[in-house]
Design a protein around this motif. Structure first.
Motif, PDB file in Angstrom:
ATOM      1  N   LEU A 114       0.835  -1.213   0.000  1.00  0.00           N
ATOM      2  CA  LEU A 114       0.000   0.000   0.000  1.00  0.00           C
ATOM      3  C   LEU A 114       0.865   1.256   0.000  1.00  0.00           C
ATOM      4  CD1 LEU A 114      -2.713  -0.948   2.657  1.00  0.00           C
ATOM      5  CD2 LEU A 114      -3.020  -0.810   0.187  1.00  0.00           C
ATOM      6  N   LEU A 115       1.894   1.263   0.835  1.00  0.00           N
ATOM      7  CA  LEU A 115       2.780   2.426   0.917  1.00  0.00           C
ATOM      8  C   LEU A 115       3.540   2.611  -0.399  1.00  0.00           C
ATOM      9  CD1 LEU A 115       4.139   1.939   4.546  1.00  0.00           C
ATOM     10  CD2 LEU A 115       2.460   3.613   3.782  1.00  0.00           C
ATOM     11  N   ASN A 116       4.009   1.506  -0.993  1.00  0.00           N
ATOM     12  CA  ASN A 116       4.725   1.598  -2.265  1.00  0.00           C
ATOM     13  C   ASN A 116       3.820   2.156  -3.354  1.00  0.00           C
ATOM     14  OD1 ASN A 116       7.009   0.534  -1.084  1.00  0.00           O
ATOM     15  ND2 ASN A 116       6.709  -1.512  -1.861  1.00  0.00           N
ATOM     16  N   ASN A 117       2.543   1.772  -3.357  1.00  0.00           N
ATOM     17  CA  ASN A 117       1.607   2.287  -4.354  1.00  0.00           C
ATOM     18  C   ASN A 117       1.402   3.788  -4.206  1.00  0.00           C
ATOM     19  OD1 ASN A 117       1.246  -0.214  -5.494  1.00  0.00           O
ATOM     20  ND2 ASN A 117      -0.615  -0.667  -4.364  1.00  0.00           N
ATOM     21  N   PRO A 131       2.141  10.684  10.327  1.00  0.00           N
ATOM     22  CA  PRO A 131       1.322   9.523  10.691  1.00  0.00           C
ATOM     23  C   PRO A 131      -0.132   9.668  10.244  1.00  0.00           C
ATOM     24  CG  PRO A 131       2.677  10.189  12.555  1.00  0.00           C
ATOM     25  CD  PRO A 131       2.845  11.229  11.495  1.00  0.00           C
ATOM     26  N   GLU A 132      -0.631  10.905  10.200  1.00  0.00           N
ATOM     27  CA  GLU A 132      -2.011  11.127   9.755  1.00  0.00           C
ATOM     28  C   GLU A 132      -2.179  10.735   8.289  1.00  0.00           C
ATOM     29  OE1 GLU A 132      -0.143  13.635  11.232  1.00  0.00           O
ATOM     30  OE2 GLU A 132      -0.992  13.314  13.226  1.00  0.00           O
ATOM     31  N   ARG A 133      -1.171  11.045   7.473  1.00  0.00           N
ATOM     32  CA  ARG A 133      -1.224  10.680   6.048  1.00  0.00           C
ATOM     33  C   ARG A 133      -1.167   9.160   5.900  1.00  0.00           C
ATOM     34  NH1 ARG A 133      -3.017   9.784   1.607  1.00  0.00           N
ATOM     35  NH2 ARG A 133      -1.658   9.592  -0.160  1.00  0.00           N
ATOM     36  N   ILE A 134      -0.327   8.518   6.683  1.00  0.00           N
ATOM     37  CA  ILE A 134      -0.234   7.049   6.630  1.00  0.00           C
ATOM     38  C   ILE A 134      -1.570   6.448   7.047  1.00  0.00           C
ATOM     39  CG2 ILE A 134       0.968   5.018   7.514  1.00  0.00           C
ATOM     40  CD1 ILE A 134       3.394   6.879   8.017  1.00  0.00           C
ATOM     41  N   LYS A 135      -2.202   7.022   8.059  1.00  0.00           N
ATOM     42  CA  LYS A 135      -3.504   6.535   8.513  1.00  0.00           C
ATOM     43  C   LYS A 135      -4.551   6.695   7.411  1.00  0.00           C
ATOM     44  CE  LYS A 135      -6.182   4.860  11.717  1.00  0.00           C
ATOM     45  NZ  LYS A 135      -6.214   3.426  11.865  1.00  0.00           N
ATOM     46  N   GLU A 136      -4.481   7.796   6.658  1.00  0.00           N
ATOM     47  CA  GLU A 136      -5.404   7.985   5.533  1.00  0.00           C
ATOM     48  C   GLU A 136      -5.230   6.879   4.493  1.00  0.00           C
ATOM     49  OE1 GLU A 136      -4.678  11.847   3.896  1.00  0.00           O
ATOM     50  OE2 GLU A 136      -5.429  12.888   5.675  1.00  0.00           O
ATOM     51  N   MET A 147      -7.261  -0.932  11.476  1.00  0.00           N
ATOM     52  CA  MET A 147      -6.932  -1.173  12.886  1.00  0.00           C
ATOM     53  C   MET A 147      -5.478  -0.851  13.213  1.00  0.00           C
ATOM     54  SD  MET A 147      -6.801  -5.275  12.972  1.00  0.00           S
ATOM     55  CE  MET A 147      -6.582  -6.088  11.419  1.00  0.00           C
ATOM     56  N   HIS A 148      -4.629  -0.656  12.210  1.00  0.00           N
ATOM     57  CA  HIS A 148      -3.204  -0.422  12.443  1.00  0.00           C
ATOM     58  C   HIS A 148      -2.965   1.018  12.902  1.00  0.00           C
ATOM     59  CE1 HIS A 148      -1.997  -4.299  10.837  1.00  0.00           C
ATOM     60  NE2 HIS A 148      -2.921  -4.121   9.899  1.00  0.00           N
ATOM     61  N   ASP A 149      -1.984   1.175  13.766  1.00  0.00           N
ATOM     62  CA  ASP A 149      -1.640   2.484  14.313  1.00  0.00           C
ATOM     63  C   ASP A 149      -0.241   2.866  13.831  1.00  0.00           C
ATOM     64  OD1 ASP A 149      -1.360   4.785  15.764  1.00  0.00           O
ATOM     65  OD2 ASP A 149      -1.108   3.798  17.695  1.00  0.00           O
ATOM     66  N   PRO A 150      -0.123   3.811  12.907  1.00  0.00           N
ATOM     67  CA  PRO A 150       1.179   4.148  12.326  1.00  0.00           C
ATOM     68  C   PRO A 150       1.934   5.268  13.046  1.00  0.00           C
ATOM     69  CG  PRO A 150      -0.531   5.241  11.090  1.00  0.00           C
ATOM     70  CD  PRO A 150      -1.223   4.432  12.159  1.00  0.00           C
ATOM     71  N   THR A 151       1.574   5.574  14.287  1.00  0.00           N
ATOM     72  CA  THR A 151       2.186   6.729  14.954  1.00  0.00           C
ATOM     73  C   THR A 151       3.696   6.577  15.145  1.00  0.00           C
ATOM     74  OG1 THR A 151       1.557   5.787  17.086  1.00  0.00           O
ATOM     75  CG2 THR A 151       0.095   7.451  16.141  1.00  0.00           C
TER      76      THR A 151
END
Length: 181
Positions: A114-117, A131-136, A147-151
């Motif tokens: 997902l991150l690579n895309n 982290p907010e962008r990753i959460k989006e 459910m994942h927390d990227p903080t």
């Protein structure tokens, strides 16, 4: 009660067979005629579309020719200044070598994809992402990833980017799937 009795049009077997064939032929002809009428209308519409597209293409080709003719000649300086040459020189393209983002606690193969895309392929890019962008990104991928927390992921990736592997491993032992407990 009504009883329907099916009897051939003719009592003679051969004549009844010919009558049946004639009725089938008539039904086939009527079906063919209806099909021809239906498809003829569709075909006429498609031909009209093709003609309209050809006219638009011809107009486009004519406008390109007019634009090429209407452009003024470009003046080329005889001796460019050294700064202009440096500005015109293409920058070397440095290939981006993707990092293994799965090293970050909480990121697995699916999340790495997902991150690579989204263009995040290195530790430096992940460290620079909020982290907010990753959460989006995770929320957009569906309930399986929400459910994942990227903080802690940007800080972990910053440690990996800077080569602080011992500190990263020590901190990851305190984390639970990328989250502070």
């Amino acid at each position: 009660m009504i009883i329907l009795q099916v009897t051939p049009l003719s009592q003679n077997f051969w004549v009844a067979g010919l009558e049946a064939i004639a009725l089938l032929a008539l039904a086939a002809y009527i079906g063919w005629w209806l099909g021809q009428r239906t498809f003829a209308v569709k075909i006429e519409g498609l031909h009209a579309d093709i003609d309209a597209k050809r006219i638009a293409l011809d107009d486009c080709k004519k406008s390109k020719v007019l634009v090429k003719v209407a452009q003024p000649p470009v003046e080329v300086p005889v001796a460019p200044a050294p700064l202009a040459v440096a500005a015109l020189a293409p920058e070397p393209v440095v290939p981006v070598v993707p990092d293994d983002l799965k090293i970050v606690e909480g990121i697995g193969p699916k999340i790495e994809g997902l991150l690579n895309n989204e263009g995040i392929v290195t530790f430096a890019q992940l460290a620079a992402t909020a982290p907010e962008r990753i959460k989006e990104i995770l929320d957009a991928a569906g309930p399986r990833f929400q459910m994942h927390d990227p903080t802690t992921w940007p800080k972990q990736s910053a440690m990996a980017r800077d080569g602080k592997w011992d500190e990263l491993k020590a901190w990851q032992e305190e984390l639970n799937k990328g989250r502070l407990e």
